[in-house]
Design a protein around this motif. Structure first.
Motif, PDB file in Angstrom:
ATOM      1  N   PRO A  82      45.687  40.173  40.520  1.00  0.00           N
ATOM      2  CA  PRO A  82      46.614  39.029  40.490  1.00  0.00           C
ATOM      3  C   PRO A  82      46.043  37.798  39.795  1.00  0.00           C
ATOM      4  CG  PRO A  82      46.466  39.943  42.717  1.00  0.00           C
ATOM      5  CD  PRO A  82      45.467  40.669  41.879  1.00  0.00           C
ATOM      6  N   GLU A  83      44.739  37.517  39.994  1.00  0.00           N
ATOM      7  CA  GLU A  83      44.149  36.340  39.368  1.00  0.00           C
ATOM      8  C   GLU A  83      44.057  36.491  37.846  1.00  0.00           C
ATOM      9  OE1 GLU A  83      42.804  38.501  41.573  1.00  0.00           O
ATOM     10  OE2 GLU A  83      40.633  38.386  41.554  1.00  0.00           O
TER      11      GLU A  83
ATOM     12  N   VAL B  84      42.242  39.580  30.006  1.00  0.00           N
ATOM     13  CA  VAL B  84      43.550  39.163  29.493  1.00  0.00           C
ATOM     14  C   VAL B  84      44.025  40.128  28.407  1.00  0.00           C
ATOM     15  CG1 VAL B  84      44.799  37.336  28.271  1.00  0.00           C
ATOM     16  CG2 VAL B  84      43.313  36.766  30.197  1.00  0.00           C
ATOM     17  N   SER B  85      43.101  40.720  27.678  1.00  0.00           N
ATOM     18  CA  SER B  85      43.493  41.674  26.626  1.00  0.00           C
ATOM     19  C   SER B  85      44.171  42.912  27.212  1.00  0.00           C
ATOM     20  CB  SER B  85      42.275  42.101  25.801  1.00  0.00           C
ATOM     21  OG  SER B  85      41.461  43.028  26.514  1.00  0.00           O
TER      22      SER B  85
ATOM     23  N   SER C 196      46.671  35.173  32.483  1.00  0.00           N
ATOM     24  CA  SER C 196      47.469  35.611  31.340  1.00  0.00           C
ATOM     25  C   SER C 196      48.789  34.840  31.261  1.00  0.00           C
ATOM     26  CB  SER C 196      47.733  37.115  31.439  1.00  0.00           C
ATOM     27  OG  SER C 196      48.507  37.551  30.350  1.00  0.00           O
ATOM     28  N   ASP C 197      49.431  34.660  32.406  1.00  0.00           N
ATOM     29  CA  ASP C 197      50.694  33.908  32.450  1.00  0.00           C
ATOM     30  C   ASP C 197      50.485  32.455  32.055  1.00  0.00           C
ATOM     31  OD1 ASP C 197      51.887  36.265  33.323  1.00  0.00           O
ATOM     32  OD2 ASP C 197      52.014  35.627  35.419  1.00  0.00           O
TER      33      ASP C 197
ATOM     34  N   LEU D 158      38.466  30.836  36.008  1.00  0.00           N
ATOM     35  CA  LEU D 158      37.866  32.021  35.394  1.00  0.00           C
ATOM     36  C   LEU D 158      36.978  32.803  36.362  1.00  0.00           C
ATOM     37  CD1 LEU D 158      37.013  30.784  31.787  1.00  0.00           C
ATOM     38  CD2 LEU D 158      39.156  31.660  32.722  1.00  0.00           C
ATOM     39  N   ARG D 159      37.105  32.534  37.636  1.00  0.00           N
ATOM     40  CA  ARG D 159      36.365  33.316  38.644  1.00  0.00           C
ATOM     41  C   ARG D 159      37.131  34.618  38.873  1.00  0.00           C
ATOM     42  NH1 ARG D 159      32.272  30.437  41.045  1.00  0.00           N
ATOM     43  NH2 ARG D 159      32.374  28.204  40.651  1.00  0.00           N
ATOM     44  N   LEU D 160      36.915  35.544  37.959  1.00  0.00           N
ATOM     45  CA  LEU D 160      37.624  36.830  37.952  1.00  0.00           C
ATOM     46  C   LEU D 160      36.652  37.946  38.299  1.00  0.00           C
ATOM     47  CD1 LEU D 160      39.462  36.300  34.543  1.00  0.00           C
ATOM     48  CD2 LEU D 160      40.341  35.804  36.823  1.00  0.00           C
TER      49      LEU D 160
END
Length: 184
Positions: free
Chosen positions: A56-57, A93-94, A62-63, A40-42
């Motif tokens: 990409p992260e 992710v939404s 999401s994938d 979750l380091r976004l």
């Protein structure tokens, strides 16, 4: 080993977080599965950054959610709510294509330093997940309070009552994941 795919999300980034210990305890109690802990380091959600494309992260997260048979979320309670890290991940992710959370069985647990913490964070998390339409298990609700005193040197939970609650919740999560897989 079961071919079920279990994804874990920890709302705390700290390596020694008791929510991370709880996440791994829940995964052990889920039983045989391919377990992965999401990163979750976004970047912070930013519409300008989104306009350049989904990072990409974020797409990788999401994938992972879309491919999981079940998801376990362990959330600390920060200032009467979910952590910014977890909320940021949900916001990002939404914005991805498809509906990665749709019909995915989800279990929510909390570990907190206080006696009764986690209740508000779990309520807020349920509200935040609702628009994505996952199958959030209603209970049993698992709150491991006074968490610094509840782990042995191997990172295993020593609280018998908490352990029974986790066993029940993980059993229900496994059933939901198997049912989902059987329906195709």
């Amino acid at each position: 080993m079961s071919d079920l795919r279990l994804l874990g999300l920890c709302g705390a980034l700290r390596a020694a977080s008791t929510n991370r210990l709880l996440l791994h305890e829940a995964a052990r109690r889920f039983g045989p599965a391919h377990f992965a802990e999401a990163d979750l380091r976004l970047p912070l959600f930013d519409g300008d950054l989104e306009a350049e494309g989904i990072p990409p992260e974020v797409q990788a997260l999401s994938d992972q959610i879309a491919q999981a048979d079940a998801v376990v979320v362990c959330t600390p309670e920060y200032n009467k709510g979910v952590s910014g890290v977890l909320k940021n991940a949900l916001d990002w992710v939404s914005r991805t294509k498809g509906a990665p959370w749709r019909d995915t069985p989800v279990a929510i647990l909390s570990a907190t330093s206080g006696v009764a913490g986690g209740h508000r964070a779990q309520t807020m998390l349920r509200a935040c997940l609702n628009p994505f339409r996952p199958l959030v298990l209603p209970g049993p609700e698992v709150f491991v309070g006074n968490t610094s005193q509840k782990w042995d040197d191997d990172g295993r939970l020593t609280d018998e009552v908490g352990g029974r609650m986790i066993d029940e919740l993980m059993g229900l999560l496994r059933e939901a994941a198997e049912d989902r897989r059987a329906r195709g």
